[in-house]
Motif scaffolding. Structure first.
Motif, PDB file in Angstrom:
ATOM      1  N   ASP A 109      56.978  25.332  52.996  1.00 44.44           N
ATOM      2  CA  ASP A 109      57.409  24.734  54.333  1.00 44.44           C
ATOM      3  C   ASP A 109      56.472  23.716  54.570  1.00 44.44           C
ATOM      4  OD1 ASP A 109      59.141  24.578  56.597  1.00 44.44           O
ATOM      5  OD2 ASP A 109      57.173  25.022  57.455  1.00 44.44           O
ATOM      6  N   ILE A 110      57.011  22.493  55.030  1.00 49.32           N
ATOM      7  CA  ILE A 110      56.421  21.443  55.235  1.00 49.32           C
ATOM      8  C   ILE A 110      55.370  21.810  56.593  1.00 49.32           C
ATOM      9  CG2 ILE A 110      58.307  20.331  56.814  1.00 49.32           C
ATOM     10  CD1 ILE A 110      56.389  17.942  55.040  1.00 49.32           C
TER      11      ILE A 110
ATOM     12  N   ARG B 198      69.021  23.878  52.438  1.00 51.59           N
ATOM     13  CA  ARG B 198      68.800  24.129  51.175  1.00 51.59           C
ATOM     14  C   ARG B 198      67.157  24.768  51.188  1.00 51.59           C
ATOM     15  NH1 ARG B 198      68.962  20.545  45.864  1.00 51.59           N
ATOM     16  NH2 ARG B 198      68.924  18.930  47.313  1.00 51.59           N
TER      17      ARG B 198
ATOM     18  N   PHE C 161      65.916   7.557  52.186  1.00 50.56           N
ATOM     19  CA  PHE C 161      66.906   7.636  51.274  1.00 50.56           C
ATOM     20  C   PHE C 161      68.328   7.150  51.855  1.00 50.56           C
ATOM     21  CE2 PHE C 161      70.468   9.380  48.650  1.00 50.56           C
ATOM     22  CZ  PHE C 161      69.990   9.147  47.509  1.00 50.56           C
ATOM     23  N   TYR C 162      68.708   7.602  52.992  1.00 48.27           N
ATOM     24  CA  TYR C 162      70.046   7.037  53.512  1.00 48.27           C
ATOM     25  C   TYR C 162      69.681   5.987  54.378  1.00 48.27           C
ATOM     26  CZ  TYR C 162      71.779  11.549  51.551  1.00 48.27           C
ATOM     27  OH  TYR C 162      72.118  12.423  50.895  1.00 48.27           O
TER      28      TYR C 162
ATOM     29  N   ARG D  19      67.572   3.245  61.671  1.00 45.82           N
ATOM     30  CA  ARG D  19      66.782   4.323  61.609  1.00 45.82           C
ATOM     31  C   ARG D  19      65.203   4.207  60.905  1.00 45.82           C
ATOM     32  NH1 ARG D  19      66.814   9.274  58.299  1.00 45.82           N
ATOM     33  NH2 ARG D  19      68.128   8.208  56.704  1.00 45.82           N
TER      34      ARG D  19
ATOM     35  N   ASP E 223      57.753  20.679  48.410  1.00 50.04           N
ATOM     36  CA  ASP E 223      59.090  21.024  48.498  1.00 50.04           C
ATOM     37  C   ASP E 223      59.259  22.459  48.027  1.00 50.04           C
ATOM     38  OD1 ASP E 223      62.050  21.215  47.484  1.00 50.04           O
ATOM     39  OD2 ASP E 223      61.693  19.207  46.189  1.00 50.04           O
ATOM     40  N   LEU E 224      60.020  22.979  48.969  1.00 52.94           N
ATOM     41  CA  LEU E 224      60.532  24.570  48.850  1.00 52.94           C
ATOM     42  C   LEU E 224      60.953  25.094  47.633  1.00 52.94           C
ATOM     43  CD1 LEU E 224      61.171  25.155  52.630  1.00 52.94           C
ATOM     44  CD2 LEU E 224      59.665  26.544  51.184  1.00 52.94           C
TER      45      LEU E 224
ATOM     46  N   GLY F  93      63.331  11.086  57.275  1.00 56.53           N
ATOM     47  CA  GLY F  93      63.885  11.620  58.726  1.00 56.53           C
ATOM     48  C   GLY F  93      63.653  13.064  58.913  1.00 56.53           C
TER      49      GLY F  93
ATOM     50  N   ARG G  76      65.330   4.312  48.315  1.00 54.50           N
ATOM     51  CA  ARG G  76      64.034   4.517  48.327  1.00 54.50           C
ATOM     52  C   ARG G  76      63.063   3.454  47.555  1.00 54.50           C
ATOM     53  NH1 ARG G  76      63.472  10.992  48.989  1.00 54.50           N
ATOM     54  NH2 ARG G  76      63.266  10.806  51.354  1.00 54.50           N
TER      55      ARG G  76
END
Ligand code: PTJ
Length: 248
Positions: free
Chosen positions: A198-199, A39, A104-105, A110, A180-181, A78, A142
């Motif tokens: 872009d980060i 995305r 978030f996940y 992780r 955030d793009l 991540g 989160r």
């Protein structure tokens, strides 16, 4: 990693994909991170894969906000850990701000892998494993934060964030800087300063601007910074670029 020749016209973009894939293979990045990255890529294509003038202005405001913060914290997920470990560590050192793994996940494995990954790259102050506090108003993982980190921070840099938590952090009275793009994401709209870039590029610019502002004794927050106005400028710049795009 798949070898991409440096001469490939989309070398930088393809290398980012490789980093995300490597992140998944190392257990750092979630599989969903691939979709989120795609995305972002789509927006970056529309942006022209370069920093827009409005994004430069947002980055300057973010630098000032982070420099004047009493207790800044950098949230790492991540995707961020896979794409820019060196840059978040450099920023953490410049600002004397801890990194906090916040995903978030959520899986404990992780969190530990991301922490170890950052430490292998030289990080010395990585929070997130304790998760001894909760942000109220959000049901997902989160919400789990470190009391000494995000919970008590005054300014949080939260790249590739989700809208719910950004809103909840603002409701706690914190200032949030996001990268955030997507200029119309809920995160971009809720944040105090949204860098639509872009980060990799955004952190490179942010590090440069913080060093400059430190040198020049600047770093005063523009109290009247207008985040929504900046997002409107970003959207106009994207629209103008697309209108000028030659279709051959
Ligand atoms: O590691 P976890 O479990 O915390 O998961 C991380 C992701 C990113 C998968 C999770 O936070 C997520 O699902 O995020 P979203 O809600 O898809 O939002 C990610 C946002 O980041 C989207 O608006 C993307 O456009 C944007 N984005 C993706 N890649 C980049 C980016 N922005 C800047 N630079 C990128 N490289």
């Amino acid at each position: 990693m798949f070898r991409i020749p440096e001469t490939h016209p989309r070398y930088k973009s393809l290398m980012k994909r490789e980093k995300i894939v490597a992140g998944i293979e190392a257990g750092i990045t979630s599989k969903q991170g691939l979709i989120a990255h795609g995305r972002g890529e789509a927006f970056d294509y529309l942006i022209g894969e370069r920093t827009l003038p409005a994004a430069f202005r947002a980055t300057e405001a973010a630098a000032a906000l982070l420099l004047t913060a009493k207790k800044p914290v950098i949230s790492v997920n991540g995707n961020v850990a896979a794409l820019v470990p060196e840059r978040v560590i450099a920023l953490s050192e410049l600002l004397n701000a801890p990194l906090e793994v916040n995903i978030f996940y959520w899986t404990e494995a992780r969190v530990i892998k991301i922490k170890e990954h950052l430490e292998q790259h030289g990080a010395t102050n990585v929070l997130g494993a304790k998760a001894d506090a909760r942000i109220s108003g959000i049901e997902h993982a989160r919400a789990r934060v470190d009391y000494e980190g995000i919970y008590s921070a005054d300014v949080v840099l939260a790249p590739l964030e989700d809208g719910d938590r950004c809103k909840a952090l603002i409701a706690m009275g914190k200032k949030v800087v996001t990268i955030d793009l997507n200029p119309v994401s809920r995160t971009s709209k809720y944040a105090t300063v949204s860098i639509v870039d872009d980060i990799e590029r955004a952190l490179k610019n942010l590090i440069f601007m913080i060093k400059e502002q430190k040198k020049n004794g600047k770093g005063k927050l523009l109290e009247d910074y207008d985040n929504k106005g900046n997002l409107r400028a970003v959207i106009n710049e994207i629209a103008e670029r697309l209108k000028d795009e030659e279709l051959r």
